[in-house]
Enzyme design. Sequence first.
Site, PDB file in Angstrom:
ATOM      1  N   CYS A   1       0.860  -1.184   0.000  1.00 48.49           N
ATOM      2  CA  CYS A   1       0.000   0.000   0.000  1.00 48.49           C
ATOM      3  C   CYS A   1       0.899   1.238   0.000  1.00 48.49           C
ATOM      4  O   CYS A   1       1.577   1.506   0.992  1.00 48.49           O
ATOM      5  CB  CYS A   1      -0.919   0.010   1.209  1.00 48.49           C
ATOM      6  SG  CYS A   1      -2.125   1.340   1.106  1.00 48.49           S
TER       7      CYS A   1
ATOM      8  N   CYS B   1      -4.230   6.064  -5.531  1.00 48.75           N
ATOM      9  CA  CYS B   1      -3.822   4.680  -5.241  1.00 48.75           C
ATOM     10  C   CYS B   1      -2.396   4.428  -5.755  1.00 48.75           C
ATOM     11  O   CYS B   1      -2.181   4.284  -6.968  1.00 48.75           O
ATOM     12  CB  CYS B   1      -4.786   3.663  -5.839  1.00 48.75           C
ATOM     13  SG  CYS B   1      -4.454   1.983  -5.237  1.00 48.75           S
TER      14      CYS B   1
HETATM   15  O1  PYC Z   1      -2.092   3.575  -2.265  1.00 52.43           O
HETATM   16  O2  PYC Z   1      -1.432   1.559  -2.794  1.00 52.43           O
HETATM   17  C1  PYC Z   1      -2.270   2.329  -2.345  1.00 52.43           C
HETATM   18  C2  PYC Z   1      -3.540   1.783  -1.829  1.00 52.43           C
HETATM   19  C3  PYC Z   1      -3.953   0.486  -1.864  1.00 52.43           C
HETATM   20  C4  PYC Z   1      -5.199   0.443  -1.257  1.00 52.43           C
HETATM   21  C5  PYC Z   1      -5.519   1.703  -0.855  1.00 52.43           C
HETATM   22  N1  PYC Z   1      -4.485   2.511  -1.206  1.00 52.43           N
END
Ligand code: PYC
Length: 322
Positions: A93, A245
Site C-alpha cells: 500500500c 492509489c
Molecule cells: O495507495 O497503494 C495504495 C492503496 C492500496 C489500497 C488503498 N491505497
Amino acid sequence: MRPVVKQSVSVIDSHTAGEPTRVIVAGVDELAGATMAEKRECFSRDWDWLRSACVCEPRGHDAMVGALLCEPVAPDCVTGVIFFNNVGVLNGCLHATMGVAVTLMHLGRLGAGTHRFDTPTGVVSVTAGESGEVTVENVRSHRFREDVVVEVPGIGEVRGDVAWGGNWFFLTKVPDGMALENSNIDALTDYSWRVRKALAAGGICGADGGEVDHVELFGPPTDPAAADCKNFVLCPGKAYDRSPCGTGTSAKLACLHADGELDEGQEWRQAGILDTVFTGTVKPAAAGGVHPVVSGSAFVTAEAVLLIDPAAPFAFGIPVNP
Ligand code: PYC
C-alpha cells in the site's frame, strides 16, 4: 485470540491525497515469522481482532487503511510494515507507506532523507521531505495479462489488463457515459464491484493464483494541465480509494511502459477520483517490468489511544460484509 482484558493501542492518523492511514505505533507484541509474508500471516491469524478493532466502525470506517509497525527482516530497513483494511490484510500500500513516513517523522523516529521499509511485497525505498512530500520506489511491477475479456452479468464484455503494482489490479477504461466524478461514486462502485465479482467467477487471477482484488477504472483527467489521467480504484472491502492509489498507479505505469507509452524517467501525473495527484516515473527492472517511483504528500491528522473494552458491544469492530 481475542483479549479478555481492556487494551490500549496508540495510533497516529494521517491522510495521503485524501486517503486515510492509521498507524499502530505501540501496544502490539512482535509478530512471529522469518519473512515479512510470514509476519503478515501471523497478524492475519492471531491479531485479526486488532485489525477490525482499529479500522472498522465504530473507531474507524471503511476507507481507513491500517499499518502495523514491526521489526524488519531485510537488512538496513528502518521498519517493517504490515498493511490492512476493513476486510483483511493487504499486500502492499503506497499511500499508507507515505502515511507511515510522515508518522515516523512526526514521532521524531525518522529524519528527512531516504530510508528502506520492509513490507510483505518486498523492500521499498522511501524518500521523505520536510513538508509532507514522500517519494516511494516500489517493488517490481508488471503487466501479467493484456486485453483480458471478462463477461460481466448485467453489463456485458469488459476488456482490461491484469497487472501487479504491489496488489493485483484489473485496469479498464471507464465506460462511455459514466462520469468519472466524485458525485458518481455509487455508479462507479457498482460497476467496479460487478467486474471484480465476474473476475473471481471467471477464475481470472494474477500470478500464482493471486486474487485480483482491486479494480481500476481510468479515463481523461478533469484538468489536462494538472494530470495525464484520472482513476477510480475500488479496494477489496468495497471502499473506493480517495487517493490515486499508489499501487494502482504503479500497475498503470507498468502497463504504459509495456505499451511503449512511457519511457524511463518520463513523468506521469495520475489523478484520483478527488483530483488529487500522484506523479510517477519508471525504472526498468532486471527481471522485466519496472520499478515505479511514485510521489505524493501525506499529513498527520490525529494522535490517539484507542481503548478496547472486551465487554463493550462491537469491541472488536462491526463486521464488514461487502
Ligand atoms: O495507495 O497503494 C495504495 C492503496 C492500496 C489500497 C488503498 N491505497
